[in-house]
Design an enzyme around this catalytic site. Sequence first.
Site, PDB file in Angstrom:
ATOM      1  CD  GLU A 289      -2.978  -0.710  -0.169  1.00  0.00           C
ATOM      2  OE1 GLU A 289      -2.997   0.434  -0.659  1.00  0.00           O
ATOM      3  OE2 GLU A 289      -3.622  -1.659  -0.646  1.00  0.00           O
TER       4      GLU A 289
ATOM      5  CE1 TYR B  32       5.457  12.914  -3.439  1.00  0.00           C
ATOM      6  CE2 TYR B  32       4.762  11.294  -5.059  1.00  0.00           C
ATOM      7  CZ  TYR B  32       4.714  12.574  -4.549  1.00  0.00           C
ATOM      8  OH  TYR B  32       3.919  13.500  -5.145  1.00  0.00           O
TER       9      TYR B  32
ATOM     10  CE1 TYR C 144      -6.518   3.520  -0.452  1.00  0.00           C
ATOM     11  CE2 TYR C 144      -4.143   3.453  -0.064  1.00  0.00           C
ATOM     12  CZ  TYR C 144      -5.273   2.940  -0.658  1.00  0.00           C
ATOM     13  OH  TYR C 144      -5.182   1.828  -1.442  1.00  0.00           O
TER      14      TYR C 144
ATOM     15  CG  ASP D 244      -7.688   5.518  -3.796  1.00  0.00           C
ATOM     16  OD1 ASP D 244      -8.839   5.674  -4.230  1.00  0.00           O
ATOM     17  OD2 ASP D 244      -6.997   4.528  -4.078  1.00  0.00           O
TER      18      ASP D 244
ATOM     19  CB  CYS E 196     -19.250   0.000 -15.800  1.00  0.00           C
ATOM     20  SG  CYS E 196     -19.393   0.191 -14.009  1.00  0.00           S
TER      21      CYS E 196
END
Length: 350
Positions: A39, A84, A122, A140, A203
């Site tokens: 995650e 990051y 999250y 998210d 969908c």
Amino acid sequence: MKISQKEEFNKALLTWYHQEKRDLPWRRTSDPYYIWVSEVMLQQTRVDTVIPYYEKFIASFPTMESLAEAEEEHVLKHWEGLGYYSRVRNLQAGVKEVVGNYESKIPRTRAEILNLRGIGPYTAGAVLSIAYGVPEHAVDGNVMRVFSRLFMIEEDIALPKTKKVFEQRVMDVIDETDPSSFNQAIMELGATICTPNPRCLLCPVRDFCTAFEEGKQEELPVKTKKLKKKVMTIHSFAISEPGGKWLLRKRPAQGLLGDFWEFPQIECNPSMDSADALKSATGLVIEQGEAFAQFKHIFSHVTWHVEGYHAVLKDSSPIPEGYRFFSDEELELVPQSKPMSKLLMHLKNN
DNA sequence: AAGACGGGGTG
DNA sequence: CACCCAGTCTT
């Protein structure tokens, strides 16, 4: 969608998910630590990018103890290229907390797990639901996009407070029997079908989607754009008639310089000849263009590099809707932009 | 509430 | 090149 349809909705959603879900490494484990690692890696990072990093990271740090004891530099090396980098520093710090303070057991409540370094709203929900089956929201960007359409939620998702609306709505709809699959299914839907340009015909839950029902799926979610500084190169064409009149056009009423008059102009595309670009953008056909002025003009959030061309209109050229000729006297009477008046001044002085 | 933080994909 | 994306932390 109506909340009363919750059961049918979840059945359709989960059936689709179990059939179509991608086979990803972190979907082959139920180890909370591995879920946590995945995650964190997946934050702001694409699945395809993450896969090899995840495999190598898990192989090198198979347990929380091994990660807690590792040199930060060594850990960082495994993150090299992912970006990051505070993510992995925080991950290691969080893992150290779990090893040191929680007997190597990741907490099972939102309140506790949120105290861990690097775990925000999250990731807390993702780990709790996926690893422990706890019915918790994991909202998210994907989830907000999907839910904004399903429920026609038109609040601005760029505002932090808006996330609460979505978290509450997830808690209303979440499948309590399988929160893990529910959260992952919504994210899978957002990643593969309910994308920014949605593929509604594929969908599995379009029958429940209010936005699809009303044909508004393209308008959602509502997201105010960040006013980033923008730089554009503009080519303006001072096109004169034999009688000495200038060809101008009126800007759209809405937006920057609304209703102002200006020379026909185009955003400069370096790969294209200016006259060709003008023709394809406006329909105007010119004989030739000679550069006569160049300057910079700064608006609140956009900088124009303006290049002026003195051009002659071809006899056969069409005059598109919204364009008209102005004499110098007439020009004095209508509003015009600063770049426009600068160009005019240049023309008069030469 | 806004800004910083990385990199890669896309139109 | 602008914009988007499986967020969190700091200011």
